[in-house]
Design an enzyme around this catalytic site. Structure first.
Site, PDB file in Angstrom:
ATOM      1  N   GLY A 136       0.864  -1.182   0.000  1.00 15.61           N
ATOM      2  CA  GLY A 136       0.000   0.000   0.000  1.00 15.61           C
ATOM      3  C   GLY A 136       0.896   1.226   0.000  1.00 15.61           C
ATOM      4  O   GLY A 136       2.127   1.100  -0.089  1.00 15.61           O
TER       5      GLY A 136
ATOM      6  N   ASP B 158      -4.968 -25.970  27.013  1.00 16.76           N
ATOM      7  CA  ASP B 158      -4.128 -26.596  26.010  1.00 16.76           C
ATOM      8  C   ASP B 158      -4.848 -27.813  25.458  1.00 16.76           C
ATOM      9  O   ASP B 158      -4.952 -28.844  26.114  1.00 16.76           O
ATOM     10  CB  ASP B 158      -2.807 -27.010  26.673  1.00 16.76           C
ATOM     11  CG  ASP B 158      -1.819 -27.488  25.646  1.00 16.76           C
ATOM     12  OD1 ASP B 158      -1.888 -27.007  24.508  1.00 16.76           O
ATOM     13  OD2 ASP B 158      -0.978 -28.345  25.972  1.00 16.76           O
TER      14      ASP B 158
ATOM     15  N   GLY C  63      -3.333 -29.195  13.093  1.00 14.54           N
ATOM     16  CA  GLY C  63      -2.697 -30.049  12.093  1.00 14.54           C
ATOM     17  C   GLY C  63      -1.505 -29.426  11.387  1.00 14.54           C
ATOM     18  O   GLY C  63      -0.861 -30.087  10.586  1.00 14.54           O
TER      19      GLY C  63
ATOM     20  N   CYS D 279       3.614 -32.025  14.146  1.00 12.61           N
ATOM     21  CA  CYS D 279       2.248 -32.526  14.274  1.00 12.61           C
ATOM     22  C   CYS D 279       1.935 -33.607  13.253  1.00 12.61           C
ATOM     23  O   CYS D 279       2.210 -33.437  12.061  1.00 12.61           O
ATOM     24  CB  CYS D 279       1.314 -31.339  14.063  1.00 12.61           C
ATOM     25  SG  CYS D 279      -0.403 -31.776  14.081  1.00 12.61           S
TER      26      CYS D 279
ATOM     27  N   GLY E  62       0.559 -22.877  15.052  1.00 11.59           N
ATOM     28  CA  GLY E  62       0.928 -24.148  14.416  1.00 11.59           C
ATOM     29  C   GLY E  62       1.423 -23.965  12.994  1.00 11.59           C
ATOM     30  O   GLY E  62       0.660 -23.541  12.116  1.00 11.59           O
TER      31      GLY E  62
ATOM     32  N   TYR F 237      13.426 -31.088  19.952  1.00 13.22           N
ATOM     33  CA  TYR F 237      12.081 -30.493  19.895  1.00 13.22           C
ATOM     34  C   TYR F 237      11.084 -31.626  19.702  1.00 13.22           C
ATOM     35  O   TYR F 237      11.275 -32.477  18.831  1.00 13.22           O
ATOM     36  CB  TYR F 237      12.016 -29.499  18.731  1.00 13.22           C
ATOM     37  CG  TYR F 237      10.663 -28.807  18.593  1.00 13.22           C
ATOM     38  CD1 TYR F 237       9.986 -28.303  19.704  1.00 13.22           C
ATOM     39  CD2 TYR F 237      10.067 -28.648  17.337  1.00 13.22           C
ATOM     40  CE1 TYR F 237       8.764 -27.668  19.571  1.00 13.22           C
ATOM     41  CE2 TYR F 237       8.841 -28.003  17.197  1.00 13.22           C
ATOM     42  CZ  TYR F 237       8.201 -27.523  18.327  1.00 13.22           C
ATOM     43  OH  TYR F 237       6.988 -26.894  18.205  1.00 13.22           O
TER      44      TYR F 237
ATOM     45  N   ARG G 202      -2.222 -33.227  27.057  1.00  9.70           N
ATOM     46  CA  ARG G 202      -3.469 -32.979  26.360  1.00  9.70           C
ATOM     47  C   ARG G 202      -3.910 -34.141  25.488  1.00  9.70           C
ATOM     48  O   ARG G 202      -5.026 -34.211  25.041  1.00  9.70           O
ATOM     49  CB  ARG G 202      -3.355 -31.708  25.544  1.00  9.70           C
ATOM     50  CG  ARG G 202      -2.386 -31.759  24.370  1.00  9.70           C
ATOM     51  CD  ARG G 202      -2.350 -30.376  23.800  1.00  9.70           C
ATOM     52  NE  ARG G 202      -1.747 -30.298  22.503  1.00  9.70           N
ATOM     53  CZ  ARG G 202      -1.959 -29.281  21.685  1.00  9.70           C
ATOM     54  NH1 ARG G 202      -2.759 -28.319  22.016  1.00  9.70           N
ATOM     55  NH2 ARG G 202      -1.375 -29.224  20.537  1.00  9.70           N
TER      56      ARG G 202
HETATM   57  P1  IMP Z   1       5.170 -25.079  15.472  1.00  8.65           P
HETATM   58  O1  IMP Z   1       5.321 -23.631  15.791  1.00  8.65           O
HETATM   59  O2  IMP Z   1       4.939 -25.321  14.019  1.00  8.65           O
HETATM   60  O3  IMP Z   1       6.295 -25.895  15.991  1.00  8.65           O
HETATM   61  O4  IMP Z   1       3.824 -25.574  16.187  1.00  8.65           O
HETATM   62  C1  IMP Z   1       3.588 -25.440  17.549  1.00  8.65           C
HETATM   63  C2  IMP Z   1       2.157 -25.808  17.863  1.00  8.65           C
HETATM   64  O5  IMP Z   1       1.909 -27.174  17.516  1.00  8.65           O
HETATM   65  C3  IMP Z   1       1.769 -25.739  19.317  1.00  8.65           C
HETATM   66  O6  IMP Z   1       1.474 -24.441  19.759  1.00  8.65           O
HETATM   67  C4  IMP Z   1       0.554 -26.665  19.388  1.00  8.65           C
HETATM   68  O7  IMP Z   1      -0.634 -26.022  19.014  1.00  8.65           O
HETATM   69  C5  IMP Z   1       0.861 -27.692  18.338  1.00  8.65           C
HETATM   70  N1  IMP Z   1       1.355 -28.947  18.910  1.00  8.65           N
HETATM   71  C6  IMP Z   1       2.183 -29.142  19.959  1.00  8.65           C
HETATM   72  N2  IMP Z   1       2.458 -30.452  20.134  1.00  8.65           N
HETATM   73  C7  IMP Z   1       1.776 -31.096  19.182  1.00  8.65           C
HETATM   74  C8  IMP Z   1       1.658 -32.485  18.839  1.00  8.65           C
HETATM   75  O8  IMP Z   1       2.266 -33.373  19.423  1.00  8.65           O
HETATM   76  N3  IMP Z   1       0.832 -32.774  17.791  1.00  8.65           N
HETATM   77  C9  IMP Z   1       0.157 -31.803  17.108  1.00  8.65           C
HETATM   78  N4  IMP Z   1       0.274 -30.494  17.362  1.00  8.65           N
HETATM   79  C10 IMP Z   1       1.071 -30.156  18.397  1.00  8.65           C
END
Ligand code: IMP
Length: 497
Positions: free
Chosen positions: A21, A255, A307, A312, A352, A398, A413
């Protein structure tokens, strides 16, 4: 036949680009504010962040060190709940009792030998030790400059320390301004603080004061203590929440990988009835219906995403999920309808799969108020993991909260599930938070300047985005050259030109 089939594919953040912009002096980088609401409070106000960034509630990401350093830089970390109630409450307590600039020292007794000091120095990674008597009274101070490990190894600390009467000492100087004034007028890099009986309370380092003064963005409560945010689950909240509140928690987040559930509503309602002053972040949801449900239950902010996390495997295992861009678009539309209908604006947190500054700014432009990241922060010194050498590279572990490693905790969770929803891996070590976050923030500001937006709410209103093709994504990356910085020939001096 399914109840509904959406034929448009769901979109990820990577598929969008911002159109510039008009940039004016009012939207130059220095004029841009990143202040943004994190969560609504009971009195209709908001807790604001000065950087739109949250560290994820994960074992490998958010302990008290991450929370302290991130709050100092304007963001927040959500302390993970896949641990015992006691240890999580202790982390919250550490954040709330953190006094910027005041360090709780490792002390020595006068009879400690210099050889022992050397061992301690290597283990602890710092080199300034106050010396106290059995009553805790200050006798002196010893630093690396006060001895030679070769010449003085057999001597005692008492023989090499700077004695009490030669030190600048702050008597009862428990506020930072006074300690700062004493340090500035004194001659040393460190100021021991004692009480009126000369018992040692803490140390204040000149470099920490400078660091503190360099952090005008820190997020604090009314008593100037850093804000503490902690995750809870829908199983043991009746026990966990009181312990966290006792420890001083300011904000709670539920969570859950799937927050569109009556368990989550019950948890939010219980917290709201018992602790109406503590705002609750609900989530994660990916649909407008999920948003409405948690908003009606009393969530003060709602986390969006399923997802997409880097660790994940939910989509692979259960087939549930949505591209994060589509999830944000759907939920933000519901948020805006809800605000128009009720007058209540509920902030949205995108979560995510957010990898870099480009993803952050697209998520914000699509309407998110803040973003949450796990992998990004797991790479830094402040995450709770230790550094490892793997194939000559420095890495940090991680793992997902739904991975085998995290699920050892009975309250995690994913406890209900008999299968994994996350994996375990490594990320390349990235150094200190303060060497990374400012760069990320300045890239976000630069993008906002290009879009002619001086605030995140202007970005919400005015951003223009476009879907891009696979080919244009490829074109947007380096192409058709030999690039320095990648392989063996990573410096011009290795080339004959
Ligand atoms: P990243 O920033 O891409 O590493 O994603 C982090 C996010 O993944 C977290 O804030 C959660 O919402 C989600 N998350 C954490 N642990 C898991 C898992 O074991 N399976 C699926 N999602 C997860």
């Amino acid at each position: 036949m399914a109840g509904n089939i959406e034929w448009q594919p769901s979109r990820t953040l990577t598929e969008f680009r911002l159109l510039p912009g008009l940039t004016t002096p009012a939207t130059s980088i220095d004029s841009i504010s990143l202040t943004t609401p994190l969560v609504r409070t009971a009195n209709g106000g908001t807790v604001n962040l000065r950087a739109p960034i949250l560290a994820a509630a994960m074992q490998a990401v958010s302990g008290s060190s991450m929370a302290i350093q991130l709050a100092k830089q304007g963001g927040a970390a959500m302390i993970f709940c896949s641990q015992s109630i006691e240890s999580q409450a202790a982390m919250v307590d550490r954040i709330k009792s953190y006094k910027a600039g005041f360090v709780e020292p490792r002390t020595l007794s006068p009879g400690t030998t210099i050889r022992e000091v050397e061992i301690l120095r290597r283990e602890a990674g710092f080199s300034t030790f106050p010396v106290i008597d059995s009553e805790g009274r200050l006798l002196g101070l010893i630093t690396r400059r006060d001895y030679s490990s070769l010449a003085h190894g057999d001597l005692t600390v008492a023989e090499r320390m700077i004695p009490r009467d030669q030190l600048d000492v702050g008597v009862d100087a428990t506020d930072l301004e006074r300690a700062n004034a004493l340090l500035i007028n004194g001659h040393r890099a460190v100021l021991p603080i004692v009480d009126l009986e000369d018992r040692l309370l803490s140390l204040v380092f000149r470099k920490d004061i400078e660091d503190h003064l360099d952090n005008p963005d820190q997020i604090v409560d009314q008593d100037k203590r850093l804000i503490a945010t902690a995750a809870v689950n829908t199983h043991d909240y009746r026990d966990r929440v009181p312990a966290l509140v006792e420890a001083g928690v300011d904000i709670l987040g539920i969570d859950s990988s799937d927050g569109f559930s009556s368990y989550q509503r019950d948890t939010i309602e219980w917290i709201r009835s018992q602790y109406p002053e503590i705002p609750v972040i609900g989530g994660n949801v990916i649909t407008g219906a999920g948003f409405e449900y948690l908003a009606d239950a009393g969530a003060g902010a709602i986390k969006v995403g399923m997802g997409g996390g880097s660790i994940c495997i939910t989509q692979e295992q259960k087939g549930t999920g949505r591209g994060l861009a589509s999830a944000i678009i759907g939920v933000v539309a519901a948020r805006d309808r809800y605000a128009a209908r009720t007058g209540t604006y509920i902030p949205v947190i995108a979560d995510g799969g957010i990898v870099n500054s480009k993803d952050v700014v697209i998520a914000l432009a699509l309407g998110a108020d803040t973003v949450m990241m796990g992998r990004y922060f797991a790479r830094m010194d402040e995450s709770p993991t230790t550094k490892l050498q793997i194939n000559g590279r420095t890495m940090k572990a991680y793992w997902g909260e739904g991975s085998a490693r995290a699920r050892e905790w009975s309250t995690a969770r994913y406890r209900h599930a008999a299968f994994l929803e996350g994996v375990e891996g490594f990320v390349e070590y990235a150094g200190k938070l303060r060497d990374n976050l400012p760069q990320l923030l300045s890239k976000i500001k630069a993008a906002m300047a290009s879009c002619g937006c001086a605030s995140i709410s202007e970005l919400h209103d005015r951003a223009e985005l476009e879907l891009v093709s696979d080919l244009s994504i490829r074109e947007g990356k380096v192409h058709d050259i030999w690039q320095f910085g990648g392989g063996e020939r990573d410096s011009l001096s290795n080339w004959s030109v």
